[in-house]
Design an enzyme around this catalytic site. Structure first.
Site, PDB file in Angstrom:
ATOM      1  N   LYS A  75       1.998  -4.001  -7.940  1.00  0.00           N
ATOM      2  CA  LYS A  75       2.015  -4.934  -9.065  1.00  0.00           C
ATOM      3  C   LYS A  75       0.596  -5.131  -9.606  1.00  0.00           C
ATOM      4  CE  LYS A  75       4.958  -8.333  -8.507  1.00  0.00           C
ATOM      5  NZ  LYS A  75       5.401  -9.503  -7.738  1.00  0.00           N
ATOM      6  N   ARG A  85       1.598 -14.527  -7.152  1.00  0.00           N
ATOM      7  CA  ARG A  85       2.626 -13.492  -6.972  1.00  0.00           C
ATOM      8  C   ARG A  85       2.243 -12.526  -5.866  1.00  0.00           C
ATOM      9  NH1 ARG A  85       3.120 -10.647 -12.710  1.00  0.00           N
ATOM     10  NH2 ARG A  85       5.244 -10.247 -11.959  1.00  0.00           N
ATOM     11  N   GLY A 115      12.085  -9.027  -4.586  1.00  0.00           N
ATOM     12  CA  GLY A 115      12.765 -10.221  -4.101  1.00  0.00           C
ATOM     13  C   GLY A 115      12.513 -10.528  -2.643  1.00  0.00           C
ATOM     14  N   MET A 161       9.509 -11.064  -1.222  1.00  0.00           N
ATOM     15  CA  MET A 161       8.409 -11.986  -1.002  1.00  0.00           C
ATOM     16  C   MET A 161       8.413 -13.004  -2.125  1.00  0.00           C
ATOM     17  SD  MET A 161       6.069 -10.181   1.337  1.00  0.00           S
ATOM     18  CE  MET A 161       4.770  -9.503   0.445  1.00  0.00           C
ATOM     19  N   ARG A 190       6.784  -1.044 -13.118  1.00  0.00           N
ATOM     20  CA  ARG A 190       6.770  -0.226 -11.898  1.00  0.00           C
ATOM     21  C   ARG A 190       7.796   0.878 -12.070  1.00  0.00           C
ATOM     22  NH1 ARG A 190       9.469  -5.052  -8.525  1.00  0.00           N
ATOM     23  NH2 ARG A 190      11.489  -4.978  -9.492  1.00  0.00           N
ATOM     24  N   HIS A 199      20.100  -9.889  -7.323  1.00  0.00           N
ATOM     25  CA  HIS A 199      19.833  -9.457  -5.945  1.00  0.00           C
ATOM     26  C   HIS A 199      20.906  -8.483  -5.472  1.00  0.00           C
ATOM     27  CE1 HIS A 199      20.049  -9.894  -1.511  1.00  0.00           C
ATOM     28  NE2 HIS A 199      18.737  -9.819  -1.630  1.00  0.00           N
ATOM     29  N   ARG A 218      30.911  26.475  16.259  1.00  0.00           N
ATOM     30  CA  ARG A 218      31.269  26.038  17.625  1.00  0.00           C
ATOM     31  C   ARG A 218      32.675  26.525  17.924  1.00  0.00           C
ATOM     32  NH1 ARG A 218      29.103  21.405  15.121  1.00  0.00           N
ATOM     33  NH2 ARG A 218      27.344  20.449  16.221  1.00  0.00           N
ATOM     34  N   GLU A 245      17.583  24.998  24.011  1.00  0.00           N
ATOM     35  CA  GLU A 245      17.958  23.583  24.130  1.00  0.00           C
ATOM     36  C   GLU A 245      17.663  23.019  25.510  1.00  0.00           C
ATOM     37  OE1 GLU A 245      22.184  23.246  23.445  1.00  0.00           O
ATOM     38  OE2 GLU A 245      22.563  25.199  24.342  1.00  0.00           O
ATOM     39  N   SER A 247      17.901  29.740  18.243  1.00  0.00           N
ATOM     40  CA  SER A 247      18.283  28.622  17.388  1.00  0.00           C
ATOM     41  C   SER A 247      18.050  27.356  18.196  1.00  0.00           C
ATOM     42  CB  SER A 247      19.753  28.747  16.982  1.00  0.00           C
ATOM     43  OG  SER A 247      20.125  27.613  16.239  1.00  0.00           O
ATOM     44  N   ASN A 287      19.715  18.614  19.691  1.00  0.00           N
ATOM     45  CA  ASN A 287      20.382  17.466  20.326  1.00  0.00           C
ATOM     46  C   ASN A 287      20.159  17.515  21.832  1.00  0.00           C
ATOM     47  OD1 ASN A 287      21.344  17.042  17.770  1.00  0.00           O
ATOM     48  ND2 ASN A 287      23.395  17.812  18.199  1.00  0.00           N
ATOM     49  N   CYS A 328      19.822  24.253  14.721  1.00  0.00           N
ATOM     50  CA  CYS A 328      21.220  23.913  14.433  1.00  0.00           C
ATOM     51  C   CYS A 328      21.607  22.548  14.973  1.00  0.00           C
ATOM     52  CB  CYS A 328      22.154  24.979  14.985  1.00  0.00           C
ATOM     53  SG  CYS A 328      22.049  25.137  16.775  1.00  0.00           S
ATOM     54  N   TYR A 354      15.269  29.310   9.036  1.00  0.00           N
ATOM     55  CA  TYR A 354      16.332  28.524   8.400  1.00  0.00           C
ATOM     56  C   TYR A 354      16.597  27.238   9.157  1.00  0.00           C
ATOM     57  CZ  TYR A 354      19.474  30.070  12.106  1.00  0.00           C
ATOM     58  OH  TYR A 354      20.040  30.288  13.320  1.00  0.00           O
TER      59      TYR A 354
HETATM   60  P1  ADP Z   1       9.091 -10.269  -7.802  1.00  0.00           P
HETATM   61  O1  ADP Z   1       8.147  -9.350  -7.149  1.00  0.00           O
HETATM   62  O2  ADP Z   1      10.067 -10.894  -6.884  1.00  0.00           O
HETATM   63  O3  ADP Z   1       9.690  -9.678  -9.036  1.00  0.00           O
HETATM   64  P2  ADP Z   1       7.213 -11.631  -9.475  1.00  0.00           P
HETATM   65  O4  ADP Z   1       5.880 -11.955  -8.931  1.00  0.00           O
HETATM   66  O5  ADP Z   1       7.281 -10.422 -10.324  1.00  0.00           O
HETATM   67  O6  ADP Z   1       8.233 -11.533  -8.267  1.00  0.00           O
HETATM   68  O7  ADP Z   1       7.652 -12.918 -10.263  1.00  0.00           O
HETATM   69  C1  ADP Z   1       8.880 -13.514 -10.291  1.00  0.00           C
HETATM   70  C2  ADP Z   1       9.233 -13.884 -11.717  1.00  0.00           C
HETATM   71  O8  ADP Z   1       8.272 -14.728 -12.307  1.00  0.00           O
HETATM   72  C3  ADP Z   1       9.313 -12.670 -12.625  1.00  0.00           C
HETATM   73  O9  ADP Z   1      10.392 -12.836 -13.496  1.00  0.00           O
HETATM   74  C4  ADP Z   1       8.023 -12.705 -13.374  1.00  0.00           C
HETATM   75  O10 ADP Z   1       8.121 -12.067 -14.609  1.00  0.00           O
HETATM   76  C5  ADP Z   1       7.766 -14.190 -13.502  1.00  0.00           C
HETATM   77  N1  ADP Z   1       6.329 -14.446 -13.609  1.00  0.00           N
HETATM   78  C6  ADP Z   1       5.386 -14.115 -12.712  1.00  0.00           C
HETATM   79  N2  ADP Z   1       4.163 -14.447 -13.140  1.00  0.00           N
HETATM   80  C7  ADP Z   1       4.323 -15.020 -14.337  1.00  0.00           C
HETATM   81  C8  ADP Z   1       3.425 -15.569 -15.307  1.00  0.00           C
HETATM   82  N3  ADP Z   1       2.113 -15.574 -15.099  1.00  0.00           N
HETATM   83  N4  ADP Z   1       3.947 -16.062 -16.428  1.00  0.00           N
HETATM   84  C9  ADP Z   1       5.282 -16.054 -16.632  1.00  0.00           C
HETATM   85  N5  ADP Z   1       6.178 -15.559 -15.788  1.00  0.00           N
HETATM   86  C10 ADP Z   1       5.710 -15.039 -14.638  1.00  0.00           C
HETATM   87 MG    MG Z   2       8.694  -8.879 -10.395  1.00  0.00          MG
HETATM   88 MG    MG Z   3      23.835  22.033  23.221  1.00  0.00          MG
END
Ligand code: ADP
Ligand code: MG
Ligand code: MG
Length: 899
Positions: free
Chosen positions: A30, A100, A109, A111, A344, A464, A585, A768, A787, A791, A857, A877
């Site tokens: 990020k 962040r 999601g 962290m 990303r 999620h 086999r 083996e 071969s 396992n 194998c 192979y």
């Molecule tokens: P995750 O990695 O779980 O996506 P983010 O750090 O990207 O968490 O942020 C969670 C949400 O908050 C995202 O929707 C992001 O766009 C929003 N967000 C993060 N920083 C800012 C900011 N400076 N201004 C407005 N929205 C933000």
């Molecule tokens: Mg994000």
């Molecule tokens: Mg065997």
């Protein structure tokens, strides 16, 4: 690690950006991309990134900061305040920031993020005044209290939700957005009390205090259970920690001219080249993903704010050209103006990977090698995932009850459960389970992992449930809003129909349709085309698959064979690109209803004459097996292994079956019991099996070799080239090999003499037994091929019984402090141990027989990491089960590219 002079904090914003796109390891994905987007001139709110090295130091030193870090952070905050002309949490001109997380590999999601940091009653008033929008200011404050309280201080999220809901109910507000300033002040008051009750302190108003507490919370979240579990499940290893991004807030909750959204530059589900996303007006951050309100599709934005929409379209193209891959972006519109908050490489289904990469090659955006290197080999076999049987749906007039979003492809049918725990429990009993939830959260991971399908009634394509299901390759339908789930009654209702826990339900993750019935699940389109049940020109998936495998085969050096012992498996494997059989086999052929009788007669035989009589009954059946397989192979080579398992496996062990057998064979039950007792072994895996059978009873080998060669002669008369490779199992001593080889060759010569016909053939062995590996030079003198039976080689090399190892291997592989083996050695070759045995065998074998053919194998032959190791050994192979063949082809090509 605390080198003095280490730089831990990197600024991004204006022309002061310090980080670059190549600094992922240090800035996290990020942070690196925020810096990069800033550098290429995109509208990114400025901020700074605290490095993953700081997190590593913090984790290793019990939460202590490296020297100078605190000052460095405060310095950068000062720089940011100067650039923004505002001061963190100020009562006149407040700067607000987000805190962040972001590691080098994305863990969506997993962290926690804190938004609106710097809020306190004074800065809220100032914000209200400056923006002329009181409601917005207090809404931001209440969001901050909730996130800070939950994420940073661990006050249960639900407590806040209940307090919020209580005010909504009392004041009859349907949605969060309907809350007035008055209402919000009431919510804040309740939050304040709630926080004080839980923590025993007032909610902090000092912005610097807020800031450092939040930074520490992000550092701590690196080692929370969710994050650890996520890294395990996704095989993410060797990272330092998470970076922390402190970024100027932009507000999507300023009213109807503001909003927030997420988008993919191509469809993450099927890969189509279209702009794909969702947004919500008057909303902040997580609102889109959390499924609080159902978001709008991105093209509706055009009508709301055409400029922002067009700008997004431009950014879409710019980012794809810049990163040369599909991007997953986050944006916010503040009072009409667009800001970019993240980009990303987009997570996507393997269907989307395949299509997007093939199309990018055809668009000239990337070359074939890049395409091949990116598609995840570990997921490739999901392309062959089953789909719901549409014919059955039509024929039986099965009606769907709801259409949700097609969040993750694949058809699933099973029994429905409404909690992750119950789903796990029932899956453990062997049921096909479907997990249905209003929305899922990271606590549901266990249930999602065992489910055949996932259903939610809320949340969008980026919820999620959707993101995790796609990652797992689990079919998912999200936002099936017509359905209502009642957790207390453990039931689901839709249009007056009620489904109880354990009832059948079916999901179509390609279309989003939900059915309240059990529906058969059918092979994937690729399989249907291969079986001639669908035309290639009707399946875009099949066409892209064929093109992509073309790229793969241009790059690949290792050959890929298959483990198959039936004509049907052989055909499937050849259709999927197998270049021969690496392991046939023969024992599986002995279990057929008629044959098992002859096999048992052979085992019960009291002398050689009786045994040969029983074997003579088996000969024509076995010969026919081979003829059919050779025909399917149509000229491709086949390695056929002589009988391997201990004989008692062919005898029944319960009383009823023994009785039946006694009747069939005209012997007494006692006789059978006696023979079974005689054959009993304490360690069958190390007992009377493999070539040991052929050494003691050469007549078994005679029959099998005869069948192999006679079949080859018969089929070659039809103009098909057949070159059987006879493989002797479980050789440990070269004399075992010489002995059995001589018997094999004598038999072959006899057949040649009898028939007056000849075929080419090879005799070789499996490696083996560890002893064979370290004496491979002696064995190779007369062996034409090796071969690796990895396992058994793992079982005997590590001393792990394959059937008993789960109990201790699980902690070995999963417990952080017991990871003595990096991976389960039965799944991924233990390179340092078993791999070393293989290397010794390769080197020694080639010493005495430079032209020896080498393959593998064991189960490992279909595992991408193990295949990469085979490439490094220079094997000829790999061989794997039919549906792993395309995976192995891809992994083999990737192994070349990784060299
Ligand atoms: P995750 O990695 O779980 O996506 P983010 O750090 O990207 O968490 O942020 C969670 C949400 O908050 C995202 O929707 C992001 O766009 C929003 N967000 C993060 N920083 C800012 C900011 N400076 N201004 C407005 N929205 C933000
Ligand atoms: Mg994000
Ligand atoms: Mg065997």
């Amino acid at each position: 690690m605390a080198k003095s002079g280490t730089k831990y904090v990197y600024f991004f914003g204006g022309d002061q950006t310090e980080g670059t796109v190549n600094m992922r390891e240090v800035l996290g994905g990020k942070g690196a991309n925020l810096a990069d987007m800033t550098s290429i001139g995109l509208p990114v709110p400025p901020g700074f990134t605290i490095s993953t090295e700081a997190c590593a130091y913090y984790s290793e030193n019990n939460g202590a900061y490296p020297e100078g870090l605190r000052e460095e952070i405060l310095d950068h905050l000062g720089r940011l305040e100067k650039l923004m002309g505002a001061k963190l949490g100020d009562k006149e001109n407040p700067l607000l920031v987000s805190v962040r997380s972001g590691a080098a590999q994305s863990m969506p999601g997993m962290m926690d993020t804190v938004l609106n940091l710097g809020m306190n009653p004074d800065s809220a008033k100032a914000l209200a005044e400056k923006s002329g929008n009181e409601r917005f200011a207090w809404d931001s404050y209440r969001r901050f209290m909730q996130m800070f309280g939950d994420v940073v201080m661990g006050v249960p999220h639900d407590d806040f939700e209940h307090a919020l809901q209580a005010v909504k109910t009392e004041r009859k507000r349907a949605l969060d957005n309907d809350l007035t300033t008055e209402d919000l002040l009431e919510v804040i008051d309740r939050y304040r009390k709630l926080y004080h009750d839980a923590i025993g302190e007032d909610f902090p108003t000092d912005p610097i205090d807020q800031l450092f507490k939040s930074i520490n919370a992000v550092f701590n979240s690196w080692n929370n259970d969710r994050a650890i579990r996520y890294r395990q499940m996704n095989d993410i290893r060797g990272l330092l920690g998470t970076a922390v991004n402190i970024q100027t807030m932009v507000f999507g909750n300023m009213g109807e001219t503001s909003g927030t959204g997420v988008a993919f530059t191509r469809d993450p589900s099927d890969g189509e080249n279209m702009f794909y996303g969702e947004y919500l007006m008057n909303a902040q951050g997580e609102d889109v993903v959390a499924g609080i309100r159902t978001p709008e599709p991105i093209d509706h934005l055009k009508a709301v704010n055409e400029d922002a929409y067009n700008e997004l379209l431009e950014i879409r193209t710019l980012l794809e050209n810049h990163y040369k891959d599909m991007q997953d972006i986050e944006f916010t519109i503040q009072d009409g103006k667009l800001y970019m908050l993240q980009t990303r490489s987009g997570k996507r289904t393997v269907f989307s990977w395949l299509r997007s990469q093939v199309e990018m090659v055809e668009e000239g955006l990337i070359d074939k090698k890049t395409a091949v290197s990116r598609v995840p080999a570990g997921e490739f076999n999901k392309l062959f995932a089953p789909v719901l049987d549409t014919d059955m749906i039509k024929k039986n007039g099965i009606k769907s009850v709801s259409r949700g979003l097609n969040a993750s492809p694949g058809g699933a049918s099973g029994q429905v459960y409404f909690s992750a725990a119950k789903a796990e429990e029932m899956a453990a009993l062997g049921q096909d389970v479907i997990l249905a939830r209003t929305e899922t959260s990271p606590e549901d991971i266990g249930g999602m992992a065992v489910a055949k399908g996932i259903l939610t009634t809320r949340g969008g394509m980026t919820s999620h449930a959707a993101v995790v299901a796609r990652g797992m390759g689990c079919p998912c339908v999200s936002a099936a809003t017509d359905l209502h789930i009642d957790y207390e009654k453990a039931q689901l209702s839709v249009n007056n129909q009620v489904l109880k826990e354990g009832d059948f339900i079916s999901l179509d993750g390609f279309t989003g349709l939900v059915y309240l019935e059990k529906i058969a699940v059918k092979p994937s389109e690729i399989v249907q085309v291969l079986h001639g049940e669908m035309k290639a020109e009707d399946s875009l998936l099949f066409q892209n698959y064929t093109k992509f495998m073309g790229y793969v085969d241009e790059i690949r050096e290792l050959k890929v064979r298959t483990n198959a012992d039936t004509p049907a498996d052989t055909k499937m494997a050849v259709d999927l690109g197998a270049e021969g059989i690496g392991l046939c086999r023969t024992e599986h052929m002995f279990f057929g209803t008629e044959r098992i009788i002859s096999v048992r007669k052979m085992i019960l035989a009291n002398n050689k004459i009786e045994r040969e009589k029983a074997l003579a009954e088996l000969l024509p059946m076995q010969r026919k097996d081979f003829e059919e397989i050779y025909k399917e192979l149509n000229g491709l080579p086949a390695t056929i292994r002589l009988l391997d398992p201990p004989l008692h496996e062919f005898l029944p062990n319960d009383h009823t079956s023994r009785h039946e057998m006694a009747l069939q064979l005209g012997v007494t039950v006692d006789e059978i019991a006696q023979k079974t007792a005689q054959l009993h072994e304490f360690n069958p895996m190390l007992g009377f099996r493999g070539c040991r059978l052929a050494v003691v009873y050469p007549e078994i080998l005679h029959m099998q070799v005869r069948a192999i060669i006679e079949a080859a002669i018969n089929v070659s008369k039809e103009g098909i080239v057949v070159e059987p490779e006879i493989m002797i199992p479980l050789v440990g001593h070269y004399k075992e090999f010489e002995y059995t080889r001589k018997h094999a060759i004598d038999t072959i010569e006899k057949v040649f003499a009898e028939t007056g016909k000849k075929v080419e053939y090879k005799v070789g062995t499996m490696i083996e037994v560890p002893r064979a590996a370290v004496t491979a030079d002696e064995i190779a003198k007369n062996a034409e091929f090796f071969s690796f039976g990895t396992n058994d080689l793992t079982q005997m090399g590590c001393g792990f019984s394959r059937d008993d190892a789960a109990v201790f291997l699980q902690p070995y592989v999963e417990d952080m402090d017991k990871q003595f083996y990096e991976y389960d050695p039965f799944a991924v070759i233990d390179v340092d141990g078993v791999g070393k045995l293989m290397k010794i065998a390769v080197d020694l074998g080639r010493q005495t027989n430079p032209s020896i053919k080498l393959g593998i194998c064991g189960e490992h032959g279909g595992d991408p990491k193990s295949i990469a190791f085979c490439q490094s050994l220079g094997l000829d192979y790999v061989s794997c089960s039919p549906f792993r063949v395309p995976v192995a082809r891809l992994a083999a090509a990737q192994a070349v590219l990784a060299k």
